[in-house]
Write a protein that holds these residues in place. Structure first.
Motif, PDB file in Angstrom:
ATOM      1  N   LEU A 118      -6.168  -9.677  -1.299  1.00 21.21           N
ATOM      2  CA  LEU A 118      -5.312  -9.925  -2.454  1.00 21.21           C
ATOM      3  C   LEU A 118      -4.476  -8.701  -2.815  1.00 21.21           C
ATOM      4  O   LEU A 118      -3.315  -8.825  -3.205  1.00 21.21           O
ATOM      5  CB  LEU A 118      -6.148 -10.362  -3.653  1.00 21.21           C
ATOM      6  CG  LEU A 118      -6.722 -11.769  -3.582  1.00 21.21           C
ATOM      7  CD1 LEU A 118      -7.689 -12.012  -4.728  1.00 21.21           C
ATOM      8  CD2 LEU A 118      -5.616 -12.805  -3.574  1.00 21.21           C
ATOM      9  N   THR A 119      -5.061  -7.513  -2.656  1.00 19.41           N
ATOM     10  CA  THR A 119      -4.323  -6.282  -2.946  1.00 19.41           C
ATOM     11  C   THR A 119      -3.173  -6.096  -1.957  1.00 19.41           C
ATOM     12  O   THR A 119      -2.059  -5.742  -2.350  1.00 19.41           O
ATOM     13  CB  THR A 119      -5.270  -5.067  -2.911  1.00 19.41           C
ATOM     14  OG1 THR A 119      -6.314  -5.279  -3.862  1.00 19.41           O
ATOM     15  CG2 THR A 119      -4.536  -3.789  -3.237  1.00 19.41           C
ATOM     16  N   VAL A 120      -3.446  -6.343  -0.680  1.00 18.37           N
ATOM     17  CA  VAL A 120      -2.387  -6.245   0.335  1.00 18.37           C
ATOM     18  C   VAL A 120      -1.298  -7.268   0.059  1.00 18.37           C
ATOM     19  O   VAL A 120      -0.095  -6.955   0.118  1.00 18.37           O
ATOM     20  CB  VAL A 120      -2.972  -6.406   1.757  1.00 18.37           C
ATOM     21  CG1 VAL A 120      -1.881  -6.578   2.793  1.00 18.37           C
ATOM     22  CG2 VAL A 120      -3.850  -5.213   2.105  1.00 18.37           C
ATOM     23  N   LEU A 121      -1.690  -8.497  -0.274  1.00 17.84           N
ATOM     24  CA  LEU A 121      -0.704  -9.533  -0.583  1.00 17.84           C
ATOM     25  C   LEU A 121       0.137  -9.151  -1.797  1.00 17.84           C
ATOM     26  O   LEU A 121       1.371  -9.289  -1.782  1.00 17.84           O
ATOM     27  CB  LEU A 121      -1.411 -10.871  -0.817  1.00 17.84           C
ATOM     28  CG  LEU A 121      -0.524 -12.052  -1.158  1.00 17.84           C
ATOM     29  CD1 LEU A 121       0.394 -12.383   0.021  1.00 17.84           C
ATOM     30  CD2 LEU A 121      -1.378 -13.254  -1.513  1.00 17.84           C
ATOM     31  N   ALA A 122      -0.501  -8.658  -2.840  1.00 14.65           N
ATOM     32  CA  ALA A 122       0.243  -8.242  -4.040  1.00 14.65           C
ATOM     33  C   ALA A 122       1.185  -7.094  -3.726  1.00 14.65           C
ATOM     34  O   ALA A 122       2.328  -7.064  -4.200  1.00 14.65           O
ATOM     35  CB  ALA A 122      -0.725  -7.853  -5.148  1.00 14.65           C
ATOM     36  N   PHE A 123       0.723  -6.134  -2.925  1.00 13.29           N
ATOM     37  CA  PHE A 123       1.573  -5.004  -2.551  1.00 13.29           C
ATOM     38  C   PHE A 123       2.794  -5.478  -1.777  1.00 13.29           C
ATOM     39  O   PHE A 123       3.928  -5.063  -2.064  1.00 13.29           O
ATOM     40  CB  PHE A 123       0.782  -3.992  -1.729  1.00 13.29           C
ATOM     41  CG  PHE A 123       1.651  -2.901  -1.152  1.00 13.29           C
ATOM     42  CD1 PHE A 123       2.070  -1.853  -1.951  1.00 13.29           C
ATOM     43  CD2 PHE A 123       2.073  -2.953   0.168  1.00 13.29           C
ATOM     44  CE1 PHE A 123       2.887  -0.854  -1.427  1.00 13.29           C
ATOM     45  CE2 PHE A 123       2.884  -1.966   0.693  1.00 13.29           C
ATOM     46  CZ  PHE A 123       3.295  -0.911  -0.101  1.00 13.29           C
ATOM     47  N   LEU A 124       2.577  -6.359  -0.799  1.00 12.73           N
ATOM     48  CA  LEU A 124       3.696  -6.821   0.028  1.00 12.73           C
ATOM     49  C   LEU A 124       4.712  -7.626  -0.778  1.00 12.73           C
ATOM     50  O   LEU A 124       5.917  -7.445  -0.621  1.00 12.73           O
ATOM     51  CB  LEU A 124       3.185  -7.636   1.215  1.00 12.73           C
ATOM     52  CG  LEU A 124       2.467  -6.827   2.294  1.00 12.73           C
ATOM     53  CD1 LEU A 124       1.880  -7.751   3.356  1.00 12.73           C
ATOM     54  CD2 LEU A 124       3.398  -5.810   2.917  1.00 12.73           C
ATOM     55  N   THR A 125       4.223  -8.502  -1.651  1.00 11.00           N
ATOM     56  CA  THR A 125       5.170  -9.283  -2.452  1.00 11.00           C
ATOM     57  C   THR A 125       5.918  -8.395  -3.435  1.00 11.00           C
ATOM     58  O   THR A 125       7.108  -8.594  -3.677  1.00 11.00           O
ATOM     59  CB  THR A 125       4.466 -10.423  -3.209  1.00 11.00           C
ATOM     60  OG1 THR A 125       3.412  -9.890  -3.999  1.00 11.00           O
ATOM     61  CG2 THR A 125       3.922 -11.461  -2.257  1.00 11.00           C
ATOM     62  N   THR A 126       5.238  -7.407  -3.982  1.00 11.86           N
ATOM     63  CA  THR A 126       5.911  -6.482  -4.895  1.00 11.86           C
ATOM     64  C   THR A 126       6.901  -5.607  -4.143  1.00 11.86           C
ATOM     65  O   THR A 126       8.042  -5.424  -4.556  1.00 11.86           O
ATOM     66  CB  THR A 126       4.885  -5.608  -5.635  1.00 11.86           C
ATOM     67  OG1 THR A 126       4.005  -6.458  -6.363  1.00 11.86           O
ATOM     68  CG2 THR A 126       5.562  -4.652  -6.596  1.00 11.86           C
ATOM     69  N   LEU A 128       8.301  -6.075  -1.162  1.00  9.19           N
ATOM     70  CA  LEU A 128       9.371  -6.790  -0.472  1.00  9.19           C
ATOM     71  C   LEU A 128      10.129  -7.766  -1.371  1.00  9.19           C
ATOM     72  O   LEU A 128      11.286  -8.071  -1.118  1.00  9.19           O
ATOM     73  CB  LEU A 128       8.804  -7.549   0.741  1.00  9.19           C
ATOM     74  CG  LEU A 128       8.129  -6.678   1.799  1.00  9.19           C
ATOM     75  CD1 LEU A 128       7.485  -7.557   2.865  1.00  9.19           C
ATOM     76  CD2 LEU A 128       9.108  -5.703   2.413  1.00  9.19           C
ATOM     77  N   GLY A 129       9.478  -8.277  -2.405  1.00  6.85           N
ATOM     78  CA  GLY A 129      10.101  -9.309  -3.235  1.00  6.85           C
ATOM     79  C   GLY A 129      10.879  -8.799  -4.426  1.00  6.85           C
ATOM     80  O   GLY A 129      11.982  -9.266  -4.709  1.00  6.85           O
ATOM     81  N   LEU A 130      10.326  -7.844  -5.147  1.00  7.01           N
ATOM     82  CA  LEU A 130      11.004  -7.373  -6.352  1.00  7.01           C
ATOM     83  C   LEU A 130      12.330  -6.675  -6.078  1.00  7.01           C
ATOM     84  O   LEU A 130      13.269  -6.837  -6.863  1.00  7.01           O
ATOM     85  CB  LEU A 130      10.072  -6.483  -7.177  1.00  7.01           C
ATOM     86  CG  LEU A 130       8.939  -7.221  -7.877  1.00  7.01           C
ATOM     87  CD1 LEU A 130       8.073  -6.257  -8.674  1.00  7.01           C
ATOM     88  CD2 LEU A 130       9.452  -8.325  -8.762  1.00  7.01           C
ATOM     89  N   PRO A 131      12.465  -5.898  -4.992  1.00  8.49           N
ATOM     90  CA  PRO A 131      13.798  -5.333  -4.732  1.00  8.49           C
ATOM     91  C   PRO A 131      14.861  -6.411  -4.520  1.00  8.49           C
ATOM     92  O   PRO A 131      16.016  -6.216  -4.882  1.00  8.49           O
ATOM     93  CB  PRO A 131      13.592  -4.502  -3.462  1.00  8.49           C
ATOM     94  CG  PRO A 131      12.163  -4.132  -3.498  1.00  8.49           C
ATOM     95  CD  PRO A 131      11.461  -5.323  -4.101  1.00  8.49           C
ATOM     96  N   LEU A 132      14.457  -7.554  -3.985  1.00 11.99           N
ATOM     97  CA  LEU A 132      15.410  -8.650  -3.822  1.00 11.99           C
ATOM     98  C   LEU A 132      15.964  -9.069  -5.174  1.00 11.99           C
ATOM     99  O   LEU A 132      17.171  -9.272  -5.327  1.00 11.99           O
ATOM    100  CB  LEU A 132      14.744  -9.841  -3.128  1.00 11.99           C
ATOM    101  CG  LEU A 132      15.586 -11.110  -3.058  1.00 11.99           C
ATOM    102  CD1 LEU A 132      16.759 -10.902  -2.108  1.00 11.99           C
ATOM    103  CD2 LEU A 132      14.754 -12.284  -2.637  1.00 11.99           C
ATOM    104  N   LEU A 133      15.090  -9.169  -6.175  1.00 11.50           N
ATOM    105  CA  LEU A 133      15.549  -9.551  -7.512  1.00 11.50           C
ATOM    106  C   LEU A 133      16.474  -8.494  -8.097  1.00 11.50           C
ATOM    107  O   LEU A 133      17.420  -8.816  -8.817  1.00 11.50           O
ATOM    108  CB  LEU A 133      14.359  -9.781  -8.439  1.00 11.50           C
ATOM    109  CG  LEU A 133      13.451 -10.953  -8.077  1.00 11.50           C
ATOM    110  CD1 LEU A 133      12.268 -11.015  -9.027  1.00 11.50           C
ATOM    111  CD2 LEU A 133      14.215 -12.247  -8.065  1.00 11.50           C
TER     112      LEU A 133
END
Length: 167
Positions: A118-126, A128-133
């Protein structure tokens, strides 16, 4: 560089504000309702991502001052809501130094494969995902050759996807 600097400062602020905000939840609900409260908290943030850009786009019809005015009023509502809370104080179970507590928490997290995943998943989404926003305004203008309405739709659909995924 301005956008990257502001994104960095926002990230620093969220590193302190997010855990402080999340720490209120156990003080507000009973333990048996905690999973539902956490899910509801996530959904309310994502609903704000759906309706916020749409309201901002509509407010832009009245000018940027109206946008900032509505944003300021939204903080007044939050402040009033926070002041109306009656929070029970949860006393700490022990008085250990913070560094020792952090080491204990990290040791526990390393021993649980589900927490690591879950930590790895949260790190990757944060990561890779937040810079997109952050760069959506640039995408809306430069790639899709759109105006504010394109950006508000993109943000709203991003929030809607998060709401659907949270269910």
């Amino acid at each position: 560089w301005h956008i990257l600097s502001l994104s960095f400062v926002t990230g620093l602020a969220q590193a302190f504000g997010g855990p402080a905000y999340q720490s209120l939840i156990p003080s507000l609900v009973h333990k048996k309702h905690l999973p539902n409260a956490i899910a509801l908290n996530s959904i309310q943030f994502n609903l704000a991502r759906v309706f916020g850009p749409l309201l901002a786009g509509a407010a832009l019809l009245f000018g940027t001052a109206a946008c900032f005015g509505l944003n300021g009023l939204s903080f007044v509502v939050v402040i009033v809501a926070l002041m109306s809370l009656h929070i029970k104080h949860i006393r700490p179970t022990g008085q250990k130094p913070m560094l020792q507590e952090m080491k204990g928490g990290l040791a526990y997290a390393r021993s649980e494969p589900s927490i690591i995943a879950l930590t790895v998943l949260a790190f990757l989404t944060t990561f890779l995902g937040l810079p997109l926003l952050t760069f959506l305004p640039v995408f809306a203008r430069e790639i899709f050759h759109g105006e504010v309405s394109v950006y508000t739709h993109m943000m709203s659909f991003s929030g809607a996807g998060a709401v659907v995924a949270a269910r």
